[in-house]
Design an enzyme around this catalytic site. Structure first.
Site, short mmCIF file in Angstrom:
data_model
loop_
_atom_site.label_atom_id
_atom_site.label_comp_id
_atom_site.label_asym_id
_atom_site.label_seq_id
_atom_site.Cartn_x
_atom_site.Cartn_y
_atom_site.Cartn_z
N GLU A 168 63.97 -4.22 10.68
CA GLU A 168 63.96 -4.91 11.97
C GLU A 168 63.40 -6.33 11.91
OE1 GLU A 168 62.18 -2.53 15.02
OE2 GLU A 168 63.56 -0.85 14.71
N GLU A 379 66.53 5.03 12.11
CA GLU A 379 65.51 5.43 13.08
C GLU A 379 66.18 5.78 14.40
OE1 GLU A 379 62.24 2.72 13.87
OE2 GLU A 379 62.04 2.27 11.74
C1 FCB Z 1 60.74 0.58 15.69
C2 FCB Z 1 59.87 0.44 14.46
C3 FCB Z 1 59.05 1.65 14.14
C4 FCB Z 1 58.53 2.32 15.37
C5 FCB Z 1 59.63 2.55 16.37
C6 FCB Z 1 59.19 3.26 17.61
O1 FCB Z 1 60.98 -0.66 16.25
O2 FCB Z 1 60.67 0.14 13.35
O3 FCB Z 1 58.03 1.26 13.26
O4 FCB Z 1 57.48 1.62 15.88
O5 FCB Z 1 60.19 1.32 16.73
#
Ligand code: FCB
Length: 483
Positions: A168, A379
């Site tokens: 990110e 994620e």
């Molecule tokens: C993302 C991050 C991770 C976590 C999630 C909820 O942006 O990569 O570390 O904090 O959000």
């Protein structure tokens, strides 16, 4: 109503969970680890809720054998973790063998348990020494990142196949250097643009170096995508607001990597803010070095409007806790993210599984598909207001519902042609949620921070059934009858 057949995933689909070094490891001063920008930021008054920090976190540094055993119990076939640059090159330059050895032990433990390691080199914890030298706005940081990637490859290249350079970069650049809600807490819009470019450059250079060392590695980066929609679809100003934020947060990162160019409309939005000396000859060729996998982090949709008074605009940061600080949306500060009454998670993020299938199909069609690049959901998950019972068990039906819907969305995208090879739930464990400290719980496993006891939640049992069978059988988890 009779339920349809349980959605079934390909046999080689990766079923994983994700974490990040600063969020779980703790052991803040062990074995030569130096301070990262998150250590420093956590000490700044008011930056992290309740003054929490990652010094102890989930103590994963010492408890990793148990945590890996837990992964195995949960039928995970892959584990996505990040490495702390501060353990490996504490001053940004000098190798610290004991720090590297930790990851070597972790990788061996994973392989021994039949869990495929998937590593991320950079999940936001820049050595403070490199920030002191200017941080990501300095081009040199990209070169330091290549040294770091090479040091990690020297140690783990024989055992780790999946390599993600960055997690990110939008957050690192815009939350860290423009909004100041993430480390290092700077509020300098042009520095944020410089940081974004140098992060991407670091990604490209490290990808070249890793590819040169071993062409067989699976290489890529992870971007965060928020499906951004106009609050009033009929309003031209809101449509433009959505274009701007989709441009700055989504296209500004994926297009240089896959198409070799920054989006022209975003550069036009930025106007004089875009530093003319920033992009050097050849940079975009480096940034668009071929990758194998694009990691997709997806949590939410958002509605935006241009019709708000400017003082509401800082709400634009999905991750931002401090709405009194500047907007991360450099050049589009007037655009505001607004609530529109859709159900939200405990982060206040809109829950929309359709956004995930739409996103995967869009990425496949517009960017990755034509290049033969695969997609991995690196994620996805939700913070919920967990209530443990006396034994620490959490019957988190809301999280099961979230995961069920989003996995069905992944399945739908697959069925419609998107090339998705795996899914990682965020997160394995409750952990340090950045500016929110330990107040937000994303884990499928509860962590009692007083005792460090781990207790799988209902969502962990449910996910173990999906991972073990490759089927989404029921929201009630293993053995239950279909709804
Ligand atoms: C993302 C991050 C991770 C976590 C999630 C909820 O942006 O990569 O570390 O904090 O959000």
């Amino acid at each position: 109503m009779t339920p349809g057949p349980a959605p079934s995933f390909p046999g080689d689909f990766l079923w994983g969970a994700a974490t990040a070094s600063y969020q779980i490891e703790g052991a803040g001063t062990a074995d030569g680890r130096s301070e990262s920008i998150w250590d420093t930021f956590s000490r700044m008054p008011g930056k992290v809720l309740h003054g929490h920090d990652g010094l102890t976190a989930c103590d994963h540094y010492h408890r990793y054998p148990d945590d890996v055993a837990l992964m195995r119990e949960l039928n995970l076939t892959a584990y996505r973790f990040s490495l702390a640059w501060t353990r490996i090159l504490p001053d940004g330059r000098t190798l610290n063998r004991p720090g590297l050895d930790f990851y070597s032990r972790l990788v061996d433990e994973l392989l021994g348990a039949g869990v495929t390691p998937w590593l991320t080199l950079y999940h936001w914890d820049l050595p403070q020494a490199l920030e002191d030298a200017g941080g990501w706005p300095e081009r040199d940081t990209a070169l330091r990142f290549v040294d770091y990637a090479a040091a990690v490859h020297d140690a783990l290249g024989d055992r780790v196949h999946y390599w993600t350079t960055l997690n990110e970069p939008w957050c690192s650049a815009f939350l860290g250097y423009a909004a100041g809600v993430h480390a290092p807490g700077r509020t300098e819009p042009q520095a944020a643009l410089r940081a974004a470019h140098h992060l991407l450059l670091g990604h490209g250079l490290a990808t070249q170096e890793l590819r040169r060392r071993d062409p067989s590695l699976s290489l890529g980066l992870t971007l965060n995508f928020t499906d951004t929609q106009p609050l009033d679809p009929a309003s031209e100003r809101d449509q433009d607001a959505a274009r701007r934020l989709d441009g700055l947060a989504n296209r500004f990162f994926v297009e240089p990597v896959t198409l070799g160019a920054y989006p022209q409309d975003v550069l036009a939005d930025l106007g004089d803010l875009w530093p003319q000396d920033l992009v050097q000859d050849g940079d975009l060729e480096v940034i668009s070095t071929p990758i194998d996998v694009l990691g997709v982090n997806y949590y939410a949709t958002q509605a935006v409007t241009a019709g708000c008074p400017p003082e509401r605009a800082p709400l634009a940061a999905a991750q931002a806790r401090r709405h009194d600080l500047p907007s991360p949306s450099v050049g589009s500060e007037h655009v505001a993210v607004v609530r529109r009454g859709i159900p939200v998670s405990d982060m206040g993020w809109e829950i929309s599984a359709d956004g995930l299938s739409d996103l995967l199909l869009r990425l496949h069609k517009d960017y990755t598909g034509p290049l033969g690049v695969r997609l991995t959901v690196t994620e996805n998950g939700a913070a919920m207001d967990d209530v443990p019972d006396a034994t620490g068990y959490v019957e988190d039906r809301d999280r099961v519902d979230y995961l069920d819907r989003h996995l069905r969305a992944v399945h739908e995208a697959l069925a419609r042609g998107a090339d998705v090879n795996g899914y990682f739930v965020w997160s394995l464990l409750d952990n340090f949620e950045w500016a929110w400290g330990y107040t937000k719980r994303f884990g499928i496993v509860r962590v009692d921070y007083d005792t460090q006891r781990r207790t799988p939640k209902a969502s962990a049992r449910w996910y173990a059934d999906v991972a073990g069978s490759g089927l989404i059988r029921s929201r009630n988890g293993a053995g239950a009858t279909a709804e």
